[in-house]
Design a protein around this motif. Structure first.
Motif, short mmCIF file in Angstrom:
data_model
loop_
_atom_site.label_atom_id
_atom_site.label_comp_id
_atom_site.label_asym_id
_atom_site.label_seq_id
_atom_site.Cartn_x
_atom_site.Cartn_y
_atom_site.Cartn_z
N GLU A 1 0.83 -1.21 0.00
CA GLU A 1 0.00 0.00 0.00
C GLU A 1 0.86 1.26 0.00
O GLU A 1 0.54 2.24 -0.69
CB GLU A 1 -0.91 -0.02 1.23
N ILE A 2 1.96 1.22 0.77
CA ILE A 2 2.87 2.38 0.80
C ILE A 2 3.44 2.63 -0.59
O ILE A 2 3.49 3.77 -1.07
CB ILE A 2 3.99 2.14 1.82
N ARG A 3 3.89 1.58 -1.25
CA ARG A 3 4.46 1.73 -2.59
C ARG A 3 3.41 2.19 -3.60
O ARG A 3 3.70 3.00 -4.48
CB ARG A 3 5.08 0.41 -3.02
N LYS A 4 2.20 1.67 -3.45
CA LYS A 4 1.13 2.08 -4.36
C LYS A 4 0.82 3.56 -4.19
O LYS A 4 0.72 4.31 -5.18
CB LYS A 4 -0.11 1.23 -4.09
N ASN A 5 0.66 4.00 -2.93
CA ASN A 5 0.38 5.42 -2.68
C ASN A 5 1.53 6.31 -3.14
O ASN A 5 1.31 7.40 -3.68
CB ASN A 5 0.09 5.63 -1.20
N ALA A 6 2.76 5.83 -2.89
CA ALA A 6 3.93 6.62 -3.31
C ALA A 6 3.97 6.75 -4.84
O ALA A 6 4.30 7.83 -5.37
CB ALA A 6 5.20 5.97 -2.80
N LYS A 7 3.62 5.67 -5.53
CA LYS A 7 3.62 5.73 -7.00
C LYS A 7 2.56 6.68 -7.50
O LYS A 7 2.81 7.48 -8.42
CB LYS A 7 3.39 4.32 -7.55
N GLU A 8 1.36 6.60 -6.90
CA GLU A 8 0.29 7.52 -7.31
C GLU A 8 0.67 8.97 -7.04
O GLU A 8 0.43 9.85 -7.86
CB GLU A 8 -1.00 7.15 -6.58
N GLU A 9 1.28 9.22 -5.87
CA GLU A 9 1.69 10.58 -5.54
C GLU A 9 2.79 11.06 -6.47
O GLU A 9 2.81 12.23 -6.89
CB GLU A 9 2.18 10.62 -4.08
N LYS A 10 3.69 10.16 -6.85
CA LYS A 10 4.77 10.54 -7.77
C LYS A 10 4.20 10.90 -9.14
O LYS A 10 4.63 11.88 -9.78
CB LYS A 10 5.76 9.38 -7.89
N VAL A 11 3.23 10.10 -9.61
CA VAL A 11 2.60 10.40 -10.90
C VAL A 11 1.87 11.73 -10.86
O VAL A 11 1.94 12.55 -11.79
CB VAL A 11 1.63 9.26 -11.29
N ARG A 12 1.17 11.98 -9.74
CA ARG A 12 0.44 13.24 -9.62
C ARG A 12 1.38 14.43 -9.62
O ARG A 12 1.15 15.43 -10.33
CB ARG A 12 -0.39 13.23 -8.33
N LEU A 13 2.46 14.34 -8.83
CA LEU A 13 3.43 15.44 -8.79
C LEU A 13 4.10 15.61 -10.15
O LEU A 13 4.39 16.74 -10.58
CB LEU A 13 4.47 15.17 -7.71
#
Length: 1099
Positions: free
Chosen positions: A580-592
């Motif tokens: 979940e941490i990696r998934k959220n981090a990936k989504e946040e990275k894509v958004r940024l």
């Protein structure tokens, strides 16, 4: 014009005799025309080469375009300087003659004018533009005297605004007159004029030249003319004293040879041809060098592949450069062959102490150390650590069995029996088994299971329950342990068998650890020894073998399985958390990333739309750039937080994993095994014996093994001269190690662990972070074993450097060895004597309690009773008088007494012994003699005070009057098996187990010492207590209404019972009284009040 190699650059003239159709090459940067492409390309390359310098600023090692741009910027800066100030600078430069260094000239002029403002100069004051109109001398400034004798002046400043006409509603309006102010020189702040020392140098370079005679700087004629330097007086520039300059006479130098334009062009052409020739030579050399380099790189790649190839560790050629630090030896008095099992036991007890539901032992076992293991194996006390460990393990096994029964909800099976229902087994039938157990080399699983089942059923009938449920203490632990080992492989009920198949991964009876232990001769010998000896007389290796067998049994039980399942679930939860941490981090990275892309596009469009942005556009551009920086910083911060969260989650997984299983990391070059255990801090190392490890690949034995000679890692320089091979240059011994590593390895307390440590088997430990880091650096990644070990150490480094407060004796704390405490000296005594005396005292106490409770007398006369107690007290009588033989002669049909079917009774045997008894043993004779007297004691007890299973009564209120033929049959069977089992005992522990069962089956609540008067509710004055023979209600003779003056000799009934009897004996409701229980003829009910009799002498 830019300077070429710090000299003047002269462009090439137009070639002569050019034809109209001739092909030429034009250089648009310099405006030159070339006939050959080589000359043209040479010029283009030269223009892009950093060999140019700026004539004005002096910047060097730049390209032609950069030099031109630098000159433009410098000239633009000079142009912005006030012309009146420029005239003053040139005036002073004309006065300061003889200077050969431009910087020195600029310094002198800067010193002269830095504190004065010339007439007409435009300056800034209070954020407004002014022009110096006049100045007035007011005296000397003593505190701030300039080198030129600067006087103190007051300046008259006038606003610098151009006269222009304004139109207001179509009419021209003249501006208001200019405003003038008077300002002291000290009040004008620094920075009021746009002049710096580099800018002053630029002005001088543009308006001066160096004379050929003495190389001194002088003004250009055009500058003198344009600024009218010769006609200018100092008073026109400044109303003050004129600065004075030191007069200098430079030395004359020889004049340079003057070259005309033609000569310069010829020299330039020759230089270009030479450069072209050198360039071609370099290209040819480079091609040849590249070919050789390519061959060398190819050979180097092949050599590196061979060098980096994973090999057997002991054969590596750089093994001597990878030194390992020496660990600390775990110092214990335990023999080396016991250390592995001792550490395993410590880890098991510390890990699962909370999962086995033994609360009273949890704290003690959670701190089990090597010192406790040493005491367990060596002390002879019957109430020491060994006894505690056995009781804890057996108690944990009992708890696990109980929970397994609850899970399977079994009602009638060989593992669980209802205490208040008849013992009639429906699931397991008694099978005909061989007299000899099929164990050891003759092991047969099915036959051994039948034998174990027979033992379980027999003792369930003899002692009322299965061995796994017996009471355990120091007096019975030997026999309970032996019976559990013998009956552990019994067939379970269908319910439990289904439960095991479902929840224990297809577990079957043939998988039982107890059952498979009967394959090994050492376990069989241990069982045979426990038949006659105490468990506390076992040798250390036998004790450890026994304890490890119990831990092997418990490790597959349900409680530990559930504990492991809980840990696995926690690990799974943490793993999902990481996902979940990696998934959220990936989504946040894509958004940024999307936001950054959008902002960058906006910035590019903003710059494109505003090539010359105003203040508003600049502010927007700065805001966009700030947003980009913030987003990039936020992305970096998020990435760091994600890595930290993942590292924390992995650390939790490692901690949970280590909590219920050790982690094996691997082995090194000499097959030394590395592991992490929850029972000890740091990194544990086991050095095996030489005969336990394989032989080295490059030697016939470890005694003849030598470390290979060092060969350095291949480099490119090794293949530049000879591409077919490489040399093996020598290198310093410590070349590959860091300084800190060398310091630790060279210290007195941590010498390098060389191959000599291979000959010192034992257990060692790395308990300091610095030493573990040095070990990590010393492991060779080229070795097949050490590469895996290094990767695992890196992965579990958190566990290796964690703070653990579990270091007990034998380990190190803060660099100091924790010593073992001296064990208390054990009392020298014979274990058999102690246990037989305990059994004798228990018999005496039990007989005394039975006598005082008026439950029956073994002897009718008091003298006979005292003689029997004397027999029990005197061990010489016990060993001389054969009470067992007397009992058998007195009761000829001892085993046939309770059933008329003699054929069945004669086939009954006791199946729980693996060896034949020693008929000549005095100890066995003494034990069986006491056992026979216990049988006589049981027969003397009244039947109505014996609880199930040795009697028919129940201690539950609802079953007090329950009497049926089923329990009568059970009673006969239980009594028969108990007596048969008791007569076959061979150890004091077995005798105590039967005594405790007898004591538990006596209903002590009916003792006269526990009877309370129905009226006064007191237990005192038992001699004047009378009990109703119908309802068993007690009364004091003086509390009963009416009072009873004398206790009757026969039966006595209270008022309620008498009324009930009269009602039953009435003609209208007469019923025949029946008694469904058969009472033994020799166990008649005694009267409630003991009559005095004359005791006869003992025969």
């Amino acid at each position: 014009m830019p300077l070429l190699n710090r000299g003047p650059f002269i462009p090439v003239d137009v070639p002569e005799n050019l034809q109209d159709d001739e092909k030429v090459y034009f250089c648009d940067v310099t405006g030159e025309i070339f006939r050959s492409f080589e000359a043209f390309s040479g010029r283009k390359i030269q223009l892009d080469t950093e060999v140019w310098s700026c004539e004005v600023t002096g910047k060097s090692n730049i390209t032609y375009d950069e030099a031109v741009q630098s000159e433009r910027e410098a000239k633009a800066a000079v142009k912005k300087v006030d012309k009146r100030l420029t005239r003053a600078i040139l005036f002073l430069a004309n006065k300061a003659k003889g200077r050969t260094v431009l910087q020195k000239l600029a310094h002198e002029i800067m010193t002269a004018i830095k504190d004065i403002y010339v007439l007409g100069e435009k300056i800034k004051h209070q954020n407004k533009k002014f022009q110096v109109e006049d100045m007035k001398y007011v005296g000397l400034e003593k505190e701030n005297m300039s080198p030129g004798g600067l006087s103190k002046f007051v300046y008259t400043l006038e606003e610098s605004t151009e006269r222009r006409k304004k139109k207001v509603e179509g009419e021209e309006v003249k501006e208001s007159p200019k405003k003038q102010i008077t300002v002291k020189a000290k009040d004008i702040k620094q920075g009021s004029r746009n002049l710096s020392k580099p800018l002053l140098c630029y002005i001088l370079k543009m308006h001066t030249f160096q004379c050929d005679e003495d190389r001194s700087y002088a003004l250009l004629p055009n500058s003198v003319k344009n600024y009218r330097i010769e006609q200018t007086k100092w008073s026109e520039i400044f109303n003050g004293p004129e600065p004075k300059f030191e007069k200098m006479e430079p030395k004359k130098v020889a004049p340079k040879k003057v070259l005309n334009n033609k000569m310069m062009q010829n020299m330039m052409m020759k230089r270009m041809e030479e450069e072209e020739r050198q360039r071609r030579e370099k290209i040819d050399q480079a091609a040849s060098q590249e070919q050789r380099l390519a061959e060398a790189k190819k050979a180097l790649a092949q050599a590196k592949r061979e060098w980096k190839m994973i090999r057997t560790d002991e054969t590596l050629d750089d093994l001597s450069q990878h030194k390992l630090p020496s660990p600390l030896k775990i110092e214990t008095p335990l023999p080396a062959q016991f250390m592995a099992d001792a550490l395993t036991l410590c880890e098991f007890l510390r890990t699962f102490h909370g999962a086995l539901d033994s609360v009273e032992w949890e704290t003690k076992m959670s701190k089990f150390s090597l010192e406790d293991a040493f005491k367990m194996l060596t002390e002879t006390k019957t109430d020491g650590v060994f006894c505690d460990v056995l009781i804890y393990l057996l108690g944990s096994l009992q708890n696990s069995t109980k929970k397994e029964e609850e899970e399977s909800e079994s009602k009638a099976n060989p593992i669980c029996r209802q205490s208040d229902s008849p013992f009639l087994d429906d699931n397991v039938a008694t099978t005909v088994v061989n007299e000899a157990w099929p164990i050891g080399s003759k092991f047969n699983a099915d036959e051994v299971i039948d034998s174990c089942t027979e033992v379980a059923i027999f003792y369930a009938k003899a002692l009322g329950d299965y061995p796994v449920k017996y009471t355990i203490d120091e007096t019975t632990v030997t026999e309970v342990l032996r019976l559990i080992l013998l009956s552990g492989g019994a067939n379970p009920s269908n319910d439990i068998d289904s439960n095991r198949m479902k929840y224990r991964g297809g577990y079957q009876t043939t998988d039982s650890t107890f059952l498979n232990a009967l394959r090994r001769d050492e376990h069989i010998d241990l069982l045979k020894k426990l038949e006659t000896e105490s468990v506390f007389t076992l040798a250390p290796e036998e004790r450890l073998r026994l304890v490890m067998l119990l831990t092997d049994v418990l490790i597959v039980e349900g409680e530990i399985r559930y504990h492991q399942d809980e840990m696995d679930e926690k690990i799974l939860e943490i793993t999902e958390e990481i996902k979940e941490i990696r998934k959220n981090a990936k989504e946040e990275k894509v958004r940024l990333g999307q936001e950054l892309h959008k902002i960058r596009i906006d910035l590019m469009e903003m710059k494109k739309a505003n090539p010359n942005p105003n203040s508003v556009a600049l502010r927007k551009i700065e805001d966009l750039q700030t947003s980009i920086a913030e987003k990039e910083s936020l992305a970096a911060s998020n990435e760091q937080e994600t890595e930290a969260s993942i590292d924390d989650a992995n650390a939790r997984i490692q901690t949970i994993t280590l909590a219920f299983r050790p982690i094996y990391l691997g082995s090194d070059r000499f097959h030394r095994r590395y592991m992490i255990s929850s029972a000890s801090p740091g990194l544990i190392v086991e050095v095996p014996n030489r005969n336990e490890i394989p032989l080295p690949a490059n030697a016939d034995s470890w005694e003849n093994y030598k470390v290979p000679e060092f060969q350095k890692q291949p480099k490119l320089s090794d293949f530049m001269e000879n591409t077919k091979g490489r040399t093996a240059p020598s290198a310093p011994a410590d070349e590959v190690m860091e300084v800190e590593t060398q310091e630790i390895l060279q210290s007195e307390n941590a010498k390098a662990w060389t191959e000599s440590a291979l000959h010192e088997p034992g257990f060692y430990i790395y308990d300091e972070e610095a030493t573990i880091r040095v070990l990590y650096e010393g492991l060779n990644e080229r070795g097949e074993r050490e590469k895996t070990l290094k990767e695992r150490i890196q992965r579990h480094f958190f566990l290796l450097t964690r703070d653990i407060d579990k270091a007990g004796p034998g380990f190190y704390k803060n660099g100091k060895l924790l010593q073992f405490t001296e064990p208390e000296p054990d009392e020298k005594h014979d274990v058999f004597d102690k246990e037989i005396l305990l059994a004798r005292d228990f018999i005496l106490e039990l007989e005394e309690r039975i006598f005082k409770a008026d439950f029956g007398d073994l002897e009718s006369a008091e003298e006979e009773r005292e003689a029997l107690r004397e027999f029990w007290l005197d061990r010489k009588q016990i060993r001389s008088r054969d009470y067992r033989k007397a009992l058998l002669e007195k009761d000829e049909n001892l085993f046939l007494k309770f059933n008329d079917d003699k054929d069945i009774e004669m086939t009954m045997r006791v199946p729980n012994y693996l060896s034949e008894p020693n008929s000549e043993s005095e100890e066995l004779f003494e034990v069986q003699n006491l056992a026979a007297s216990v049988i006589a004691l049981r027969r003397a007890i009244r039947q109505d005070v014996l609880l199930r299973p040795l009697g028919t009564a129940s201690n539950k209120k609802g079953n007090k009057r329950e009497k049926n033929e089923v329990w009568k049959a059970v009673y006969n069977s239980q009594k028969k098996h108990w007596e048969a089992s008791l007569l076959s005992v061979r150890s004091p522990a077995a005798l105590m187990l039967h005594l405790i069962h007898l004591e538990e089956c006596i209903n002590w609540s009916q003792s006269i010492e526990n009877i309370r008067c129905q009226k006064c509710k007191k237990k005192s004055d038992g001699e004047n207590m009378i009990i109703c023979d119908g309802c068993e209600t007690p009364f004091h003779t003086y509390c009963h209404k009416p009072k009873i003056r004398k206790i009757p000799s026969g039966d006595w009934y209270c008022k309620q019972c008498k009324a009930e009897q009269e009602k039953q004996q009435s003609p209208k409701k007469s019923r025949r009284s029946t008694n469904i229980f058969e009472i033994d003829e020799d166990l008649e009910l005694r009267p409630r009040k003991r009559n005095k009799v004359d005791y006869k002498e003992l025969p």
